[in-house]
Design a protein around this motif. Structure first.
Motif, short mmCIF file in Angstrom:
data_model
loop_
_atom_site.label_atom_id
_atom_site.label_comp_id
_atom_site.label_asym_id
_atom_site.label_seq_id
_atom_site.Cartn_x
_atom_site.Cartn_y
_atom_site.Cartn_z
N LYS A 195 0.88 -1.19 -0.10
CA LYS A 195 0.00 -0.16 -0.04
C LYS A 195 0.89 1.33 0.15
O LYS A 195 0.53 2.52 -0.19
N PHE A 196 2.09 1.17 0.17
CA PHE A 196 3.08 2.28 0.67
C PHE A 196 3.13 3.07 -0.63
O PHE A 196 2.78 4.48 -0.72
N ASP A 197 3.50 2.45 -1.79
CA ASP A 197 3.41 3.32 -2.98
C ASP A 197 2.15 3.86 -3.48
O ASP A 197 2.12 5.14 -3.92
N SER A 198 1.02 3.00 -3.38
CA SER A 198 -0.36 3.59 -3.73
C SER A 198 -0.67 4.70 -2.84
O SER A 198 -1.50 5.42 -3.27
N LEU A 199 -0.15 4.88 -1.44
CA LEU A 199 -0.56 5.95 -0.87
C LEU A 199 -0.12 7.26 -1.40
O LEU A 199 -0.83 8.12 -1.27
N TYR A 200 1.24 7.34 -1.65
CA TYR A 200 1.51 8.71 -2.42
C TYR A 200 0.86 8.97 -3.57
O TYR A 200 0.61 10.13 -3.80
N PHE A 201 0.62 7.86 -4.54
CA PHE A 201 0.06 8.27 -5.76
C PHE A 201 -1.61 8.83 -5.53
O PHE A 201 -1.90 9.58 -6.13
N HIS A 202 -2.05 8.10 -4.51
CA HIS A 202 -3.34 8.28 -4.22
C HIS A 202 -3.39 9.63 -3.46
O HIS A 202 -4.24 10.54 -4.04
N LYS A 203 -2.60 10.30 -2.53
CA LYS A 203 -2.78 11.39 -2.00
C LYS A 203 -2.14 12.68 -3.23
O LYS A 203 -2.64 13.67 -2.70
N ILE A 204 -1.43 12.25 -3.72
CA ILE A 204 -1.07 13.48 -4.76
C ILE A 204 -1.68 13.35 -6.35
O ILE A 204 -2.48 14.54 -6.55
N SER A 205 -2.04 12.21 -6.89
CA SER A 205 -2.81 12.34 -8.05
C SER A 205 -4.20 12.48 -7.92
O SER A 205 -4.79 12.97 -8.81
N ASP A 206 -4.74 12.26 -6.90
CA ASP A 206 -6.17 12.35 -6.54
C ASP A 206 -6.41 14.03 -6.30
O ASP A 206 -7.53 14.32 -6.55
N TYR A 207 -5.49 14.73 -6.48
CA TYR A 207 -5.70 16.16 -6.29
C TYR A 207 -4.96 17.16 -7.50
O TYR A 207 -4.20 17.71 -7.19
N PRO A 208 -5.48 16.67 -8.67
CA PRO A 208 -4.58 17.56 -9.83
C PRO A 208 -5.00 19.04 -9.65
O PRO A 208 -4.04 19.70 -9.91
N GLY A 209 -6.06 19.36 -9.14
CA GLY A 209 -6.39 20.85 -9.08
C GLY A 209 -5.40 21.73 -7.95
O GLY A 209 -4.95 22.82 -8.21
N VAL A 210 -4.77 20.50 -7.26
CA VAL A 210 -3.81 21.05 -6.16
C VAL A 210 -2.32 21.06 -6.73
O VAL A 210 -1.56 22.18 -6.72
#
Ligand SMILES: [Zn+2]
Length: 297
Positions: free
Chosen positions: A181-196
């Protein structure tokens, strides 16, 4: 009722009251003791923790002996896991506990490194089980902060990203967080907020400044951790790792570095690369979209 009889009754009732009071006191003492450390093994463990020169304990509020034992066990095992990952810290840690009535084992933690004194503070609700504290990330996060000097608030994203990334790394090593889950945590936390995070006009640090103004701390923490995620990936391609660099750092420049540029230079020197200063320049000068392109592929 005559006065002599009256005094006898008063005296007798006062003696009875006294005996009741003593009985209640003994009962109270016994019940509080029954909650405390009981076996010789536990007493020995407590002595060992107490005598550990590496941590000095402070109790800002009143905690029972049992609670103190539990909280010390928690910090001791978390520090062991932290030092296994980040190297043995070349200083004493001053650990203070504060009482909290929040419905969470550790609602808040903070660190301080004023005048070279490395402090860590935990606000705890002491009614939880030891495992609840150990699985919480706060101690891993706060103790990770101490592996580098204080970084000024202008670079909050750096210091919080650092502790956020490393605390998850330690939790994985402890078996409290799934490695896959480690990698997906970072991808999820960042790529889920493209507006930011996907701005093609503002630099990464400008995005962080804007988030600071609006107190979006969660985005700052995970946005900042992307720096360490990316540098760690670069190091791993070179058969190194971020944790290896930080372990070496404890033996080299941890006590002499004062500011962020020193830390970046030390990390580069240890890794025999320019990954850290180069990535920092990218985060300061390139757009957020360019800095975080790895997460938006
Ligand atoms: Zn922090």
């Amino acid at each position: 009722m005559e006065s002599s009889q009256y005094w006898l009754v008063v005296r007798n009732s006062s003696m009875a009251f006294k005996q009741l009071f003593i009985l209640l006191f003994v009962l109270f003492f016994w019940s509080s003791c029954s909650n405390e450390v009981k076996t010789p093994k536990e007493v020995k463990q407590l002595d060992q923790i107490e005598n550990q020169a590496h941590i000095i304990w402070y109790w800002e509020d009143t905690f029972s002996q049992f609670e103190k034992f539990k909280l010390k066990q928690w910090i001791k095992s978390t520090l062991e896991a932290t030092e296994k990952m980040l190297g043995v810290y070349p200083f004493t840690i001053h650990c203070t506990f504060h009482l909290s009535d929040a419905d969470h084992p550790v609602p808040f933690g903070k660190t301080s490194r004023k005048k070279g004194v490395n402090e860590v503070h935990f606000y705890v609700n002491p009614s939880f089980e030891l495992i609840d504290y150990e699985k919480d990330y706060t101690a891993q996060h706060e103790l990770s902060h101490l592996s580098i000097p204080f970084i000024n608030r202008d670079n909050l994203w750096f210091s919080e990203g650092y502790a956020t990334y490393l605390s998850r790394l330690i939790l994985v090593d402890q078996g409290y967080y799934a490695a896959d889950k480690f990698d997906s945590l970072y991808f999820h936390k960042i790529s889920d907020y493209p507006g930011v995070f996907n701005s093609s006009t503002a630099t990464f640090t400008q995005v962080m400044d804007s988030l600071m103004e609006h107190h979006y701390y969660s985005h700052i923490y995970f946005g900042g951790s992307s720096f360490f995620y990316q540098v760690d990936k670069q190091l791993q391609l070179n058969d190194q790792s971020l944790s290896e660099v930080i372990r070496a750092y404890q033996k080299q420049n941890r006590l002499t570095d004062k500011r962020l540029p020193h830390v970046l230079a030390s990390f580069d020197e240890i890794s025999k690369s320019s990954y850290f200063t180069d990535m920092y320049a990218v985060y300061c000068n390139k757009t957020a979209a360019e800095s975080l392109s790895l997460f938006f592929k």
